[in-house]
Design a protein around this motif. Structure first.
Motif, PDB file in Angstrom:
ATOM      1  N   ALA A 193     -47.986  44.615 -49.874  1.00 54.93           N
ATOM      2  CA  ALA A 193     -46.877  43.785 -49.396  1.00 54.93           C
ATOM      3  C   ALA A 193     -46.433  42.803 -50.478  1.00 54.93           C
ATOM      4  CB  ALA A 193     -47.290  43.025 -48.139  1.00 54.93           C
ATOM      5  N   ALA A 194     -47.419  42.295 -51.223  1.00 49.85           N
ATOM      6  CA  ALA A 194     -47.084  41.350 -52.294  1.00 49.85           C
ATOM      7  C   ALA A 194     -46.306  42.039 -53.416  1.00 49.85           C
ATOM      8  CB  ALA A 194     -48.354  40.709 -52.839  1.00 49.85           C
ATOM      9  N   LYS A 221     -41.626  43.479 -53.627  1.00 51.79           N
ATOM     10  CA  LYS A 221     -40.406  42.978 -54.268  1.00 51.79           C
ATOM     11  C   LYS A 221     -40.401  43.233 -55.772  1.00 51.79           C
ATOM     12  CE  LYS A 221     -41.217  39.127 -52.058  1.00 51.79           C
ATOM     13  NZ  LYS A 221     -41.208  37.713 -51.646  1.00 51.79           N
ATOM     14  N   MET A 246     -41.855  44.176 -43.631  1.00 48.84           N
ATOM     15  CA  MET A 246     -41.820  43.211 -44.737  1.00 48.84           C
ATOM     16  C   MET A 246     -40.704  43.548 -45.730  1.00 48.84           C
ATOM     17  SD  MET A 246     -43.941  41.040 -43.929  1.00 48.84           S
ATOM     18  CE  MET A 246     -44.985  41.022 -42.474  1.00 48.84           C
ATOM     19  N   LEU A 258     -38.575  32.751 -53.908  1.00 52.49           N
ATOM     20  CA  LEU A 258     -39.446  33.688 -53.190  1.00 52.49           C
ATOM     21  C   LEU A 258     -39.030  35.143 -53.414  1.00 52.49           C
ATOM     22  CD1 LEU A 258     -40.131  31.988 -49.724  1.00 52.49           C
ATOM     23  CD2 LEU A 258     -41.742  32.364 -51.596  1.00 52.49           C
ATOM     24  N   ALA A 259     -37.750  35.345 -53.699  1.00 57.81           N
ATOM     25  CA  ALA A 259     -37.278  36.706 -53.941  1.00 57.81           C
ATOM     26  C   ALA A 259     -37.954  37.326 -55.148  1.00 57.81           C
ATOM     27  CB  ALA A 259     -35.768  36.697 -54.137  1.00 57.81           C
ATOM     28  N   ALA A 282     -46.804  37.530 -52.786  1.00 59.23           N
ATOM     29  CA  ALA A 282     -47.980  36.696 -52.512  1.00 59.23           C
ATOM     30  C   ALA A 282     -48.870  37.271 -51.430  1.00 59.23           C
ATOM     31  CB  ALA A 282     -47.525  35.293 -52.102  1.00 59.23           C
ATOM     32  N   PRO A 329     -35.633  30.459 -50.978  1.00 61.89           N
ATOM     33  CA  PRO A 329     -35.456  31.915 -50.939  1.00 61.89           C
ATOM     34  C   PRO A 329     -35.183  32.541 -52.310  1.00 61.89           C
ATOM     35  CG  PRO A 329     -34.343  30.919 -49.071  1.00 61.89           C
ATOM     36  CD  PRO A 329     -34.834  29.786 -49.934  1.00 61.89           C
ATOM     37  N   GLY A 362     -44.567  27.037 -50.632  1.00 60.85           N
ATOM     38  CA  GLY A 362     -43.715  26.332 -49.677  1.00 60.85           C
ATOM     39  C   GLY A 362     -44.160  26.498 -48.239  1.00 60.85           C
ATOM     40  N   ARG A 412     -37.868  44.825 -44.979  1.00 59.79           N
ATOM     41  CA  ARG A 412     -36.612  44.343 -44.398  1.00 59.79           C
ATOM     42  C   ARG A 412     -36.483  42.836 -44.581  1.00 59.79           C
ATOM     43  NH1 ARG A 412     -35.602  47.771 -38.782  1.00 59.79           N
ATOM     44  NH2 ARG A 412     -35.600  49.819 -39.753  1.00 59.79           N
ATOM     45  N   TYR A 413     -37.580  42.118 -44.345  1.00 63.55           N
ATOM     46  CA  TYR A 413     -37.534  40.659 -44.565  1.00 63.55           C
ATOM     47  C   TYR A 413     -37.183  40.349 -46.020  1.00 63.55           C
ATOM     48  CZ  TYR A 413     -39.593  39.189 -40.092  1.00 63.55           C
ATOM     49  OH  TYR A 413     -39.827  38.932 -38.770  1.00 63.55           O
ATOM     50  N   SER A 414     -37.754  41.149 -46.923  1.00 60.73           N
ATOM     51  CA  SER A 414     -37.571  40.871 -48.349  1.00 60.73           C
ATOM     52  C   SER A 414     -36.226  41.363 -48.858  1.00 60.73           C
ATOM     53  CB  SER A 414     -38.670  41.551 -49.167  1.00 60.73           C
ATOM     54  OG  SER A 414     -39.931  41.223 -48.668  1.00 60.73           O
ATOM     55  N   GLY A 415     -35.596  42.232 -48.100  1.00 59.33           N
ATOM     56  CA  GLY A 415     -34.327  42.793 -48.558  1.00 59.33           C
ATOM     57  C   GLY A 415     -34.498  43.816 -49.657  1.00 59.33           C
TER      58      GLY A 415
END
Lengths: 312, 263
Positions: A155-156, A159, A112, A87-88, A92, A84, A65, A114-117
């Protein structure tokens, strides 16, 4: 060009990534991705291969996206690209790993996370997973290319994603780094996760992928399992004695199209599924068979054939 | 949104450029708004009195000079702090806010981190609003720091001069903080807009500074009597920032030509 499709291909409820007629044009002249139908199944490692500029990264960016397709559709984990909710569950690394140069590797991952939760404790877990804990306190701008690549993979993985999308993850890695990367990807697959990996390193793909799609000038020209690709030529290699007698007997077998000696072995053109019958025919004729295996082409041979000699 | 905002705050807190801008801002308030003006006001040249002037005239001129010096010095006293600091915010503060806004957004394009962020979880709108919220927090801190630094400096000046210490009314202080935040937000928005437009930090800052430091000055310096041209000038950021700041003083610190003075 009509893509060669796998015999086992077809609609599958367990498709994690599915594109249909995906197309990306830049202006009237450039078509980066052209009517692409791609499918990635749950639990597999899917290799996305193609020469430089074939449209691999553009495809991955559309799947995530990050850019909008000119036409066609894509679904990722049942969601629209970039949603979202989808993406959760997707991790990637697209293009080169891009992080904040003034932050340490650890702080970049904290940002990252924090962005991802996701919980902050995941940061240390993924740092260990990519073996970057020892240098996690260093600023990103001081990292080598290999370390940046590891941080990108970390980072990928933050999550703990169902689907991991890696764009050229072995770029800049030394041989040990490549081996480590393979181990990480295998580990992810063993956890039941799905991996979509693009790479120009055919050897890397050959070692870790279950299925590959080959893209050429924006079009998918083949999508096959590794077994299908390697065995497609349809042949057997037989080590037998005496070799001349074995050749004569093999040529007389009804299922065999052709038999000839190559590099001290008997190379038989035949459906590999008839291997048992070929073996029985040779043994019954008094030929001693010490080895019998499928002819396997290297991925590079296959790739060059599919792309008409274009290199990666 | 909350998690993305926290991520932005972490980036903000750890970014050296933000601290450099903060230091420049505080240095401006202390040095250029208080220390140097104080040194100048305290050492105004004596009026040139003709030697043959009558003594009462010499005395009158001396008194007028001291009154003028005291009037200028009174700007630096605590009671005028809100309006005085605000006049600084509308000038240099706006320029720094423009740079901050451009840095906040442009760097994400320059480092390629936007795709890294967007491939995590937040949608584009969430990520953008979280960033704007963090920028707003930074600007609010800028205004607050300016007022705190101004309060301390004005207290020091009043102490040195032996003047009575009186503070502006609370309502004026709060209005001043709000007006300062609005002025900085508008300038920062220009930085954000330029950085988004050009996908770059350097170009955004360059063009923004050209606008703030040169273009408005050129436009206001042009002697064009055309009414439409005159009307168009009221939409310029610097002019409006000045008007808002002047509303706290009735324009006593800065004349309508504040723009030329700033540039």
């Amino acid at each position: 060009m009509i893509p060669e499709t796998s015999q086992t291909d077809g609609r599958d409820d367990a498709l994690l990534v599915e594109t249909s007629g995906l197309t990306k044009r830049y202006g009237a002249r450039i078509t980066a991705v052209d009517d692409l139908d791609l499918s990635v199944r749950r639990g597999e490692v899917y290799g996305f291969l193609g020469p430089n500029g074939a449209g691999k990264t553009t495809t991955l960016r559309m799947i995530l996206g990050l850019i909008k397709p000119s036409s066609g559709t894509a679904t990722v984990l049942g969601e629209a690209p970039g949603a979202p909710a989808g993406l959760a569950r997707v991790g990637a690394l697209v293009e080169s790993p891009a992080f904040y140069p003034y932050l340490s590797g650890r702080d970049n991952l904290r940002v990252m996370a924090r962005y991802s939760g996701v919980a902050p404790s995941r940061v240390e877990e993924v740092l260990q997973q990519v073996e970057l804990s020892g240098r996690a306190g260093d600023r990103f701008k001081k990292y080598s290319l290999g370390m940046k690549q590891r941080l990108g993979v970390a980072a990928a993985l933050l999550k703990d994603p169902e689907l991991l999308i890696l764009d050229e993850p072995a770029n800049g890695l030394d041989p040990k780094g490549m081996a480590d990367m393979r181990a990480i990807i295998r580990g992810v697959r063993e956890e039941g996760k799905t991996v979509l990996i693009s790479s120009h390193l055919l050897g890397e793909v050959e070692q870790i992928c279950d299925r590959i799609g080959v893209i050429l000038r924006g079009k998918l020209v083949a999508e096959r399992t590794m077994e299908e690709l390697r065995g497609r030529e349809g042949g057997l290699l037989v080590r037998a004695e005496p070799l001349e007698e074995a050749t004569r007997v093999a040529q007389d077998l009804p299922e065999v199209e052709e038999a000839q000696v190559a590099d001290g072995m008997l190379r038989i053109t035949v459906d590999p599924a008839r291997a048992a019958e070929v073996n029985a025919g040779l043994v019954n004729a008094g030929v001693r068979v010490s080895e019998l295996r499928m002819v396997e082409r290297s991925l590079e041979e296959m790739f060059l054939e599919l792309t008409g000699g274009e290199t990666v | 949104m909350g998690a993305s905002f926290m991520a932005e705050l972490l980036k903000l807190y750890k970014r050296p450029a933000v601290w450099v801008l903060t230091a420049i801002w505080l240095a401006f308030v202390v040095l250029f708004a208080y220390a140097l003006p104080y040194a100048f006001f305290a050492n105004l040249p004596e009026p040139e009195v003709p030697e043959d002037a009558p003594p009462e005239m010499q005395s009158k001129m001396q008194t007028q000079s001291e009154a003028a010096s005291e009037q200028l010095m009174s700007q630096l006293y605590p009671e005028n702090m809100a309006a005085y600091v605000l006049s600084g915010i509308s000038g240099t503060g706006g320029t720094l806010a423009l740079i901050l806004g451009a840095l906040f957004v442009g760097s994400e394009y320059g480092w390629g981190t936007l795709k890294t962020v967007l491939s995590q979880r937040p949608g584009r709108l969430t990520a953008f609003f979280a960033k704007m919220l963090a920028l707003g927090a930074a600007l609010a801190l800028f205004v607050l720091l300016a007022f705190v630094a101004g309060a301390i400096c004005s207290l020091v000046v009043a102490g040195i001069q032996g003047a009575a210490v009186g503070w502006p009314p609370l309502a004026q202080l709060l209005e001043g903080l709000g007006a300062g935040a609005v002025i900085l937000a508008v300038w920062a928005a220009l930085g954000v807009f330029l950085a988004t437009l050009f996908r770059s930090t350097a170009l955004a800052i360059g063009l923004g500074l050209f606008y703030a430091l040169a273009l408005e000055g050129i436009v206001f310096g042009l002697p064009i009597p055309n009414e439409s041209f005159q009307d168009a000038r009221q939409f310029f950021l610097g002019q409006n920032s000045g008007f808002l700041a002047d509303s706290f003083t009735g324009g006593s610190y800065n004349s309508p030509s504040r723009h030329q003075a700033r540039t």
